[in-house]
Enzyme design. Structure first.
Site, PDB file in Angstrom:
ATOM      1  N   LYS A 241       0.736  -1.202   0.076  1.00 10.80           N
ATOM      2  CA  LYS A 241       0.033   0.089  -0.050  1.00 10.80           C
ATOM      3  C   LYS A 241       0.853   1.207   0.087  1.00 10.80           C
ATOM      4  O   LYS A 241       1.683   1.297   0.969  1.00 10.80           O
ATOM      5  CB  LYS A 241      -0.852  -0.125   1.215  1.00 10.80           C
ATOM      6  CG  LYS A 241      -1.797   1.219   1.468  1.00 10.80           C
ATOM      7  CD  LYS A 241      -2.635   1.102   2.642  1.00 10.80           C
ATOM      8  CE  LYS A 241      -3.341   2.589   2.797  1.00 10.80           C
ATOM      9  NZ  LYS A 241      -4.040   2.537   3.927  1.00 10.80           N
ATOM     10  N   ASP A 246      -2.651  10.010   3.824  1.00  8.01           N
ATOM     11  CA  ASP A 246      -3.967   9.661   3.882  1.00  8.01           C
ATOM     12  C   ASP A 246      -4.597  10.912   4.675  1.00  8.01           C
ATOM     13  O   ASP A 246      -4.752  10.682   5.781  1.00  8.01           O
ATOM     14  CB  ASP A 246      -4.082   8.487   4.527  1.00  8.01           C
ATOM     15  CG  ASP A 246      -5.568   7.937   4.680  1.00  8.01           C
ATOM     16  OD1 ASP A 246      -6.496   8.688   4.072  1.00  8.01           O
ATOM     17  OD2 ASP A 246      -5.855   6.947   5.339  1.00  8.01           O
ATOM     18  N   LYS A 253     -10.406  12.943   7.656  1.00 11.92           N
ATOM     19  CA  LYS A 253      -9.914  12.477   8.977  1.00 11.92           C
ATOM     20  C   LYS A 253      -9.881  13.868  10.004  1.00 11.92           C
ATOM     21  O   LYS A 253     -10.004  14.916   9.482  1.00 11.92           O
ATOM     22  CB  LYS A 253      -8.309  11.978   9.088  1.00 11.92           C
ATOM     23  CG  LYS A 253      -8.215  10.481   8.362  1.00 11.92           C
ATOM     24  CD  LYS A 253      -6.844  10.282   8.612  1.00 11.92           C
ATOM     25  CE  LYS A 253      -6.752   8.760   7.826  1.00 11.92           C
ATOM     26  NZ  LYS A 253      -7.267   7.599   8.506  1.00 11.92           N
ATOM     27  N   ASP A 264       1.469   6.132   5.785  1.00 17.06           N
ATOM     28  CA  ASP A 264       0.672   5.151   5.054  1.00 17.06           C
ATOM     29  C   ASP A 264       1.147   4.662   3.648  1.00 17.06           C
ATOM     30  O   ASP A 264       0.540   3.842   2.967  1.00 17.06           O
ATOM     31  CB  ASP A 264      -0.729   6.121   4.847  1.00 17.06           C
ATOM     32  CG  ASP A 264      -1.882   5.189   4.789  1.00 17.06           C
ATOM     33  OD1 ASP A 264      -1.869   4.150   5.475  1.00 17.06           O
ATOM     34  OD2 ASP A 264      -2.935   5.437   4.348  1.00 17.06           O
ATOM     35  N   ASP A 323     -12.207   6.994   3.270  1.00 17.29           N
ATOM     36  CA  ASP A 323     -10.902   6.920   4.097  1.00 17.29           C
ATOM     37  C   ASP A 323     -10.426   5.536   3.974  1.00 17.29           C
ATOM     38  O   ASP A 323      -9.415   5.099   4.576  1.00 17.29           O
ATOM     39  CB  ASP A 323     -11.220   7.432   5.358  1.00 17.29           C
ATOM     40  CG  ASP A 323      -9.774   7.471   6.412  1.00 17.29           C
ATOM     41  OD1 ASP A 323      -8.918   7.531   5.840  1.00 17.29           O
ATOM     42  OD2 ASP A 323     -10.385   7.613   7.541  1.00 17.29           O
ATOM     43  N   GLU A 325      -9.448   3.734   1.708  1.00 16.51           N
ATOM     44  CA  GLU A 325      -8.679   3.966   0.274  1.00 16.51           C
ATOM     45  C   GLU A 325      -7.983   2.884   0.073  1.00 16.51           C
ATOM     46  O   GLU A 325      -7.419   2.572  -0.975  1.00 16.51           O
ATOM     47  CB  GLU A 325      -8.232   5.357   0.377  1.00 16.51           C
ATOM     48  CG  GLU A 325      -6.816   5.451   0.613  1.00 16.51           C
ATOM     49  CD  GLU A 325      -6.525   5.331   2.339  1.00 16.51           C
ATOM     50  OE1 GLU A 325      -7.607   5.600   2.896  1.00 16.51           O
ATOM     51  OE2 GLU A 325      -5.679   4.985   2.666  1.00 16.51           O
ATOM     52  N   ARG A 327      -7.604  -0.446   0.624  1.00 20.32           N
ATOM     53  CA  ARG A 327      -8.118  -1.571  -0.032  1.00 20.32           C
ATOM     54  C   ARG A 327      -8.548  -1.266  -1.393  1.00 20.32           C
ATOM     55  O   ARG A 327      -8.536  -2.355  -2.328  1.00 20.32           O
ATOM     56  CB  ARG A 327      -9.341  -2.046   0.700  1.00 20.32           C
ATOM     57  CG  ARG A 327     -10.543  -1.233   0.603  1.00 20.32           C
ATOM     58  CD  ARG A 327     -11.557  -1.690   1.770  1.00 20.32           C
ATOM     59  NE  ARG A 327     -10.990  -1.136   3.225  1.00 20.32           N
ATOM     60  CZ  ARG A 327     -11.568  -1.327   4.445  1.00 20.32           C
ATOM     61  NH1 ARG A 327     -12.761  -1.879   4.471  1.00 20.32           N
ATOM     62  NH2 ARG A 327     -10.993  -0.767   5.292  1.00 20.32           N
TER      63      ARG A 327
END
Ligand code: BES
Ligand code: ZN
Ligand code: ZN
Length: 476
Positions: A241, A246, A253, A264, A323, A325, A327
């Site tokens: 990933k 993020d 967030k 991230d 959020d 994101e 996956r």
């Protein structure tokens, strides 16, 4: 960076710090007898030094400048040696440190000493304008084995490389910048590197990666690293990933700790660095590594809740929370790596806060398409000295990610079991491959400096993936 090398056992100690091990109740570890006998028992008592793991004490010494006693607990296990060496290296006040901890009669002692010194001596100073945080410059292993030291250093350097990338602020690691940083290191290790820009990503129809990238002015990239040694048996596929920041996207967030979301892209850093280490070690395993890189930002073109995305392969996705994101981009990453037909796929991701809630900051979650795959990760992790715990791909929860109008939705709607539903989501894109998913959301960042860990990015996963590759002998 601390240099680590071997020296003859009778090396001159003058001006150096001597690091020796002490067992519980101040019993000398092998090799520490003389140093401990020379220490003033009053001083040991005053310092409450009992040889417990984690304890470190510096005293004057007749031959060396000082002696650093390292507590190893009841038994000199390699975890204690690694952690003790990490602690010792940071208290040394001289340029030279000499140790005989590698002489402890225990399989893997030398490796643990090198890991402790190289990982515990890590410093991220790229943005400091003055000096070094640590005094020590070289660590000398008395009677060390040069080949072993060199081999261990390949993996510790890769771990520290991943740490550097993760610690770098998001400002300085836009997807295209990070892709080039990875390229430079990967090419130096002899890997074949491809970088897909946004137009290639569009031509290849990676709709989920494009969806997440839409909200950022910094365009996405997808990096493919290939290591194909002659006569390789097994073929390992890795996916990481790579969210370069993020913010949560439109499902924004909250401000508290948002800065931590520069981490991230830890999965991307870890799989890239591990691939580099595997190549530098010339392990006889083919590796194909796919790294989707993008910001998750909030620009005018940003992905909206309710939008539906089409990944390159597999189910369509209704995005109910922007959020979730990771996956999404991993769905495309898995789709791309599957084209190369690896025997086994491992993805690594800071995927869910729920994994952190479940296992805390020091243990990563493993999910496996079958128990053998999960066991192979757990065994590799245990050989590597990293902490992983198996979690279930509990199929009954899959219903909770079915969408009314697309095939899947990207959140379950329940606050509970979030690491599991995220893993189940990914399983649809791994399809029938042998596959493991490592959720490192908790331990990707060390919250304190202790042992071989230094506050900031941990690089967890690099050592486990290298061990996994070591253990893969032929196609299964
Ligand atoms: N990057 C985060 C997960 C994360 C959280 C990593 C804390 C490291 C520390 C991920 O993209 C995310 O935001 N996940 C959401 C999913 C939720 C919306 C279903 C989460 O875990 O809250
Ligand atoms: Zn997120
Ligand atoms: Zn994320």
């Amino acid at each position: 960076m601390v240099e680590i090398k071997t020296v003859p056992p009778d090396v001159d100690l003058s001006g150096a710090s001597l690091i020796v091990g002490v067992l519980a109740d101040t019993q000398p570890a092998p090799g520490a007898e003389e140093a401990l006998a020379g220490a003033d028992p009053m001083l040991l008592e005053l310092a409450k030094f009992e040889g417990k793991t984690g304890q470190v004490l510096t005293l004057p010494h007749d031959q060396a400048k000082s002696v650093v006693f390292v507590g190893l607990g009841e038994e000199p296990g390699f975890e204690a040696i690694r952690a003790g060496m990490g602690n010792a290296i940071r208290v040394v006040k001289t340029e030279r440190a000499v140790t005989n901890l590698n002489q402890i009669p225990l399989d893997g002692a030398e490796r643990a000493v090198v890991e402790g010194a190289a990982l515990g001596g890590y410093q991220f100073r790229n943005y400091k304008t003055e000096g070094e945080a640590l005094a020590v410059e070289t660590v000398e292993l008395m009677g060390g084995d040069e080949a072993t030291i060199g081999e261990v250093l390949v993996t510790t350097e890769a771990t520290n490389l991943a740490r550097d990338w993760v610690n770098t602020p998001a400002l300085d690691k836009a997807p295209e910048t990070l892709a080039e940083l990875i390229r430079a290191q990967a090419e130096a290790a002899g890997l074949t590197v491809e970088i897909w820009d946004e137009s290639r990503i569009a031509t290849e129809e990676l709709g989920a990666l494009l969806g997440v990238a839409a909200g950022s002015d910094r365009p996405p990239r997808l990096v493919v690293l290939e290591y194909q040694p002659e006569g390789s048996g097994a073929h390992l596929g890795l996916v990481g990933k790579g969210i370069t920041f993020d913010s949560g996207g439109l499902s924004l967030k909250t401000a508290a700790f948002m800065e931590e979301m520069k981490d991230d892209m830890s999965g991307a850093a870890v799989v890239s660095a591990a691939t580099i280490a595997i190549a530098r070690l010339a392990l006889p395993v083919r590796v194909t590594t796919v790294v989707p890189l993008t910001d998750n930002a909030v620009g005018g073109k940003a992905l909206r809740p309710g939008d539906i995305l089409r990944p390159v392969a597999g189910p369509t996705i209704e995005v109910l929370n922007t959020d979730a994101e990771g996956r999404l981009i991993l769905a495309d990453g898995l789709g791309v790596v599957r084209r190369y037909e690896p025997d086994m796929i491992v993805d690594v991701a800071t995927l869910t806060g729920a994994a952190r809630v479940a296992l805390g900051d020091k243990i990563a979650a493993v999910f496996g398409s079958d128990s053998d795959v999960a066991a192979s990760i757990l065994q590799a992790a245990s050989r590597a000295g990293e902490h992983f715990w198996e979690m279930p791909l509990f199929n009954e929860y899959k219903k909770s990610i079915e969408s009314d109008i697309a095939d899947l939705k990207n959140i379950s709607g329940s606050r509970y079991g979030g690491a599991i539903t995220a893993a189940l989501f990914l399983s649809s894109y791994a399809d029938d491959s042998k596959w493991a998913h490592l959720d490192i959301a908790g331990p990707a960042r060390s919250r304190e400096t202790a042992g071989e860990q230094v506050k900031g990015a941990s690089g967890i996963g690099v050592r486990t993936l290298v061990e996994l590759a070591r253990g893969l002998v032929g196609p299964s």
